[in-house]
Motif scaffolding. Sequence first.
Motif, PDB file in Angstrom:
ATOM      1  N   LYS A   1      26.879  38.969  45.700  1.00 50.06           N
ATOM      2  CA  LYS A   1      26.675  40.414  45.584  1.00 50.06           C
ATOM      3  C   LYS A   1      27.984  41.162  45.311  1.00 50.06           C
ATOM      4  O   LYS A   1      27.950  42.310  44.892  1.00 50.06           O
ATOM      5  CB  LYS A   1      25.950  40.965  46.801  1.00 50.06           C
ATOM      6  N   ASP A   2      29.122  40.507  45.534  1.00 50.75           N
ATOM      7  CA  ASP A   2      30.383  41.174  45.215  1.00 50.75           C
ATOM      8  C   ASP A   2      31.287  40.284  44.357  1.00 50.75           C
ATOM      9  O   ASP A   2      32.338  39.832  44.795  1.00 50.75           O
ATOM     10  CB  ASP A   2      31.114  41.604  46.493  1.00 50.75           C
ATOM     11  N   PRO A   3      30.843  40.027  43.129  1.00 58.41           N
ATOM     12  CA  PRO A   3      31.621  39.151  42.251  1.00 58.41           C
ATOM     13  C   PRO A   3      32.987  39.763  41.929  1.00 58.41           C
ATOM     14  O   PRO A   3      33.113  40.972  41.784  1.00 58.41           O
ATOM     15  CB  PRO A   3      30.756  39.054  40.996  1.00 58.41           C
ATOM     16  N   ASP A   4      33.993  38.890  41.860  1.00 62.65           N
ATOM     17  CA  ASP A   4      35.339  39.358  41.544  1.00 62.65           C
ATOM     18  C   ASP A   4      35.977  38.288  40.665  1.00 62.65           C
ATOM     19  O   ASP A   4      35.548  37.140  40.664  1.00 62.65           O
ATOM     20  CB  ASP A   4      36.140  39.554  42.845  1.00 62.65           C
ATOM     21  N   GLY A   5      36.992  38.666  39.933  1.00 65.78           N
ATOM     22  CA  GLY A   5      37.674  37.687  39.111  1.00 65.78           C
ATOM     23  C   GLY A   5      38.674  38.355  38.208  1.00 65.78           C
ATOM     24  O   GLY A   5      38.711  39.579  38.098  1.00 65.78           O
ATOM     25  N   ALA A   6      39.530  37.546  37.609  1.00 66.25           N
ATOM     26  CA  ALA A   6      40.573  38.087  36.742  1.00 66.25           C
ATOM     27  C   ALA A   6      39.996  38.395  35.363  1.00 66.25           C
ATOM     28  O   ALA A   6      39.448  37.521  34.695  1.00 66.25           O
ATOM     29  CB  ALA A   6      41.709  37.083  36.629  1.00 66.25           C
ATOM     30  N   TRP A   7      40.110  39.646  34.960  1.00 68.12           N
ATOM     31  CA  TRP A   7      39.707  40.087  33.624  1.00 68.12           C
ATOM     32  C   TRP A   7      40.911  40.725  32.955  1.00 68.12           C
ATOM     33  O   TRP A   7      41.679  41.412  33.612  1.00 68.12           O
ATOM     34  CB  TRP A   7      38.558  41.103  33.709  1.00 68.12           C
ATOM     35  N   LEU A   8      41.042  40.502  31.666  1.00 71.63           N
ATOM     36  CA  LEU A   8      42.216  41.028  30.974  1.00 71.63           C
ATOM     37  C   LEU A   8      41.875  42.299  30.211  1.00 71.63           C
ATOM     38  O   LEU A   8      42.721  42.900  29.569  1.00 71.63           O
ATOM     39  CB  LEU A   8      42.760  39.981  30.002  1.00 71.63           C
ATOM     40  N   ASN A   9      40.631  42.663  30.261  1.00 68.32           N
ATOM     41  CA  ASN A   9      40.150  43.768  29.450  1.00 68.32           C
ATOM     42  C   ASN A   9      39.025  44.429  30.234  1.00 68.32           C
ATOM     43  O   ASN A   9      38.109  43.736  30.680  1.00 68.32           O
ATOM     44  CB  ASN A   9      39.631  43.185  28.130  1.00 68.32           C
ATOM     45  N   ARG A  10      39.135  45.715  30.443  1.00 69.31           N
ATOM     46  CA  ARG A  10      38.084  46.383  31.211  1.00 69.31           C
ATOM     47  C   ARG A  10      37.682  47.668  30.503  1.00 69.31           C
ATOM     48  O   ARG A  10      38.508  48.337  29.893  1.00 69.31           O
ATOM     49  CB  ARG A  10      38.562  46.691  32.628  1.00 69.31           C
TER      50      ARG A  10
END
Lengths: 231, 314
Positions: free
Chosen positions: A42-51
């Motif tokens: 329910k609380d996904p997280d992760g490294a994104w380089l573009n938002r």
Amino acid sequence: MKLGLLIDLDTCVGCHGCATACKQWNTSGTIGPLSDSNPYGKDPDGAWLNRIRTYEVGDAPGSKTVHFPMSCLHCENADCVTVCPTGASYKREEDGIVLVDQDKCMGCNLCAWACPYGARELDRDQGVMKKCTLCVDRIYDQNLPEEERQPACVLTCPTSSRLFGDFDDPQSEVSIKARERGGRDLMPELGYEPTNKYLPPREKATVEMFEVDSSGDGFSLKGWVNKMIAR
Amino acid sequence: MHPALSILVFTVTSGFGYGLMTLLIVSQLLGGSPFDNPNAYLTALLLAFVLMSIGLLSSTFHLANPKNAWRAFSRFRTSWLSREGVLALLYYPIALAYVTALWLNDWQTTAAAYALGGLCVVLGFVLTHCTAMIYASLKTFPQWHTRLVPFGFSLFFVYSGVLAYALAVVADGGSPHAAVWISGCVLAFIGLLFKLSYFSFVGEPSKTTINTATTFTEATVRLFDTGHSAENFLQKEFVYVVGPKTKALARKITLALAFVLPLVLSALQLSRDSSSLSLAVFAVLCGYFGLLLERWLFFIEAKHVVRRFYGEQH
Ligand code: SF4
Ligand code: SF4
């Protein structure tokens, strides 16, 4: 060379296609993986380089919804590089791309603190800093057909709201468009001199508004039911 | 800004360590050791070493990839963090050489001790300045990007040194020179005024707004959607929000613990014939936890400009 992106805020529809393509390419690219935590929870997280964030600009009736994609802007005065104690962060002389050497980073976060644009995210699983590479592992790849030697986000964008090119060359497509449509800097007062430029939305006709008389119909059952349900 | 416990403990504890060390050296250079015997002086120096080292070790705990920490010594020409690391490492052999110079000469202050001790004192100040500049050099935090920050770090470095030094002398059964208590009072008072002016500085609006962030400087801008359903790295790190009531309370406690109480306690000591150990212990405890809370506030009141992209207006 001064490679960077020109982003068109007029045509971006906020589909997140660029961000997804970015994640897909880079998680298996030179700085991969881009780790996730709890991706299906329910609380996904992760490294994104573009938002992509979305804003409401102006007030009704003249307001506009603006989708706002952001990745590293490959600044001329990149404080993220200056503050890095290990030398993991660097800006390339030849094309101005700002990169993180994954083998040198100690994960102190200081560069993320120094970036005003939120372009750097710590990969908690790997313990190192991740950021946009401008797909340095695509754009110079001689094995790819020439038209594919572009960042993944640019190739993917269905509305061509992202253009890639050399801002040092006044005749490049990005330079010409930035000139013609008044490409702008984000937070210019901080003096980072970002390479990436943003094209403002075009002027649109204002929507005509009609006065609706909502006062005097007296009691209507439908109106009463609607009101009760809304509560 | 998210306050990492390891950084809070590091800056405050090693501040006490370097401060104590500096005061011990200064007192020796100015008029000979205030301690009865060299062993007591040595013990106090050792304590300072331990505090410094606890601080430095704790600072590595917030690294996500500590195995590369040794590389942090490489960019001292550009990075304040790197400079801090290099100087912190350099401090040890010089301080050790100072102690050796005293020891070899029967605890007499020789020219070598003057030179090495003086170098240590200067190094302590430069090191503190480097630590402060890590924060003050960041344009992304309007609340940190000010000369007040290096001033405050230097002030607290000397102040915590005075508190710890007084305790060390009292614990040895002695009574510090009246100048020590007086400087304790004066520094606490300056600290109080400094913190009050910093609190008002923190409240000033910054020139970076949601409008300059998004380029729409001629219209109102409101965040409509962040594009993700759960908090991401940026929000966890930078959008750390503490309620205004908690903040106001923390400010009051900080002022009372870190400055007012030690000021009163030092003044009490001054009025006594012989110094009281329990008062000195209490003053150090107040100072330590007060400054820890001060550092916590320093972090949570610092608002990274990336928060504009998450809807903060200015
Ligand atoms: S956008 Fe941020 S990470 Fe990219 S170059 Fe500028 S300061 Fe560095
Ligand atoms: S997190 Fe890595 S890249 Fe960023 S400043 Fe620290 S060592 Fe350099």
